[in-house]
Design an enzyme around this catalytic site. Structure first.
Site, short mmCIF file in Angstrom:
data_model
loop_
_atom_site.label_atom_id
_atom_site.label_comp_id
_atom_site.label_asym_id
_atom_site.label_seq_id
_atom_site.Cartn_x
_atom_site.Cartn_y
_atom_site.Cartn_z
N LYS A 143 0.75 -42.07 -9.90
CA LYS A 143 0.74 -42.77 -11.20
C LYS A 143 2.03 -43.57 -11.37
O LYS A 143 2.99 -43.37 -10.61
CB LYS A 143 0.57 -41.75 -12.32
N TYR A 150 32.46 -53.82 -21.81
CA TYR A 150 32.15 -53.78 -23.24
C TYR A 150 32.69 -52.52 -23.89
O TYR A 150 32.53 -51.42 -23.35
CB TYR A 150 30.63 -53.80 -23.45
C1 LIG Z 1 2.40 -36.19 -12.74
C2 LIG Z 1 1.53 -35.01 -12.58
C3 LIG Z 1 1.71 -34.12 -11.51
C4 LIG Z 1 2.85 -34.22 -10.52
O1 LIG Z 1 4.03 -33.68 -11.06
P1 LIG Z 1 5.39 -33.63 -10.20
O2 LIG Z 1 6.32 -32.89 -11.07
O3 LIG Z 1 5.81 -35.05 -10.01
O4 LIG Z 1 5.06 -32.95 -8.94
C5 LIG Z 1 0.78 -33.10 -11.35
N1 LIG Z 1 -0.24 -32.94 -12.22
C6 LIG Z 1 -0.43 -33.77 -13.28
C7 LIG Z 1 -1.58 -33.53 -14.20
C8 LIG Z 1 0.45 -34.81 -13.49
O5 LIG Z 1 0.26 -35.62 -14.54
#
Ligand SMILES: *Cc1c(COP(=O)(O)O)cnc(C)c1O
Length: 357
Positions: free
Chosen positions: A35, A255
């Protein structure tokens, strides 16, 4: 001459991490979470490596469509399910699987007649209190779904931990027990482990694990780095010195004049800033590698520049390489120094400058 800021993505490091993950997962299927544009790495940069993954996980239909258009043929799970009845036919056509977590999704599945049954993962809330049906409702929903011709049988069960990255919490153990009770009534596949759970719960991986962050070479646990688990960083962020200045003792940098030189000293300016995704909240002293030598950030982060202390690398010249995180500088350290997590740094980096290793 183009701007020297660049993001280097190493698909071989991803494959290395995938191999380690598969070993740890043993008999469980490995779903790779991709994702947010593969955690900010850019799907296209990792595409050849993604062909070695059995199943992929994304948040939304748009991300799944992109994967299909790029030629990924394996199953893809939409971890937030679907939001509109109109999308259901396309979801089945594209061979996507969905997570069901809200009553509106059950209603939508009652209202359509799909050409092919949909593979569903019923999500139970075991304490994250984000997505998922209450434990008490799960039996009834499974019964209802079993009667629905739009739904492939058996029904799969999925959940997500809230505290798996906290190795001192006993919450995960309690959540496992809850999940075990519910899962006895399910004959389909079961999935609960993210990276943190995969790395910490040896014996409890079930049918499918869902690692994300570890595949990118990053530790899910605070205080640890990917290398502690033999993982390699997939993303390296680099730039160059575009100015080297001799600054006098007592003069301030940047800054707000938040950092004052304790002595006459060389200070470098690097072409990267919060406009590129470098964290604006990175504190004075946040680690930076100049010509392979560790030094620190001085003064506030600007939109397209940062300043660095060149005292440890006094030979540094304009055009010399600077690494902001990745190879040689764990992103976890930079994240901690900016009061955030590596996930956020990865997702925020500007991938317009991605180059392959
Ligand atoms: C993003 C996600 C993961 C992966 O999590 P990590 O901490 O990056 O391993 C697993 N399950 C779901 C439902 C997620 O949304």
């Amino acid at each position: 001459m183009s701007r020297p800021f660049r993001v280097i993505v190493d698909p071989d490091a991803f494959l290395h991490n995938l191999t380690i993950t598969k070993k740890l997962a043993r008999n469980s299927t490995v779903l790779a979470m991709v994702k947010s544009n593969a955690y900010g790495h850019g799907i296209e940069a990792l595409l050849p490596a993604l062909h070695h993954v059995e199943i992929l996980g994304v948040s939304c239909l748009e991300e799944a469509i992109e994967l299909r258009e790029l030629g990924c043929t394996q199953p893809i799970i939409l971890v937030e399910g679907f939001f509109r009845t109109d999308d259901l036919e396309l979801i089945t056509t594209l061979n996507l699987q969905v997570v069901l977590h809200q009553p509106y999704q059950l209603q939508m599945l009652e209202q359509v007649k799909l050409t092919k049954p949909l593979v569903v993962w019923l999500k139970v809330n075991i304490g994250m209190n984000r997505l998922g049906f209450p434990v008490e409702a799960i039996d009834m929903i499974q019964t209802q779904l079993k009667k629905n011709l739009n739904v492939e049988k058996p029904i799969n069960l999925i959940t997500h931990f809230s505290d798996a990255d906290n190795l001192t919490s006993n919450k995960t153990q309690k959540q496992i027990e809850l999940f075990q009770q519910i899962s006895m009534k399910f004959t389909g596949l079961k999935s609960l482990a993210n990276s943190a759970a995969l790395l910490s719960l040896n014996a409890f991986h079930l049918d499918m694990v869902r690692p994300g962050i570890m595949l990118y070479g990053v530790s899910p646990f605070p205080g640890k780095i990917g290398a502690d688990f033999n993982l390699k960083p997939v993303m390296t962020v680099c730039s160059e010195l575009i100015a080297v200045n001799q600054i006098k003792k007592g003069d301030a940098i940047g800054y707000g004049s938040t950092w004052v030189c304790p002595e006459n000293m060389p200070v470098g300016v690097v072409a990267i800033g919060y406009g590129d995704g470098y964290p604006r909240h990175a504190k004075n002293g946040t680690q930076v590698l100049v010509n392979g030598i560790m030094t620190g950030l001085v003064g506030r982060v600007s939109m397209d520049m940062i300043s660095v202390d060149l005292r440890p690398c006094s030979k540094a010249r304009v055009g010399d390489e600077v690494v902001l995180w990745g190879q040689g500088l764990p992103i976890e350290k930079v994240a901690a120094s900016a009061d955030t997590i590596a996930y956020e740094l990865l997702c925020h980096i500007n991938t317009k400058s991605v180059r392959l290793h």
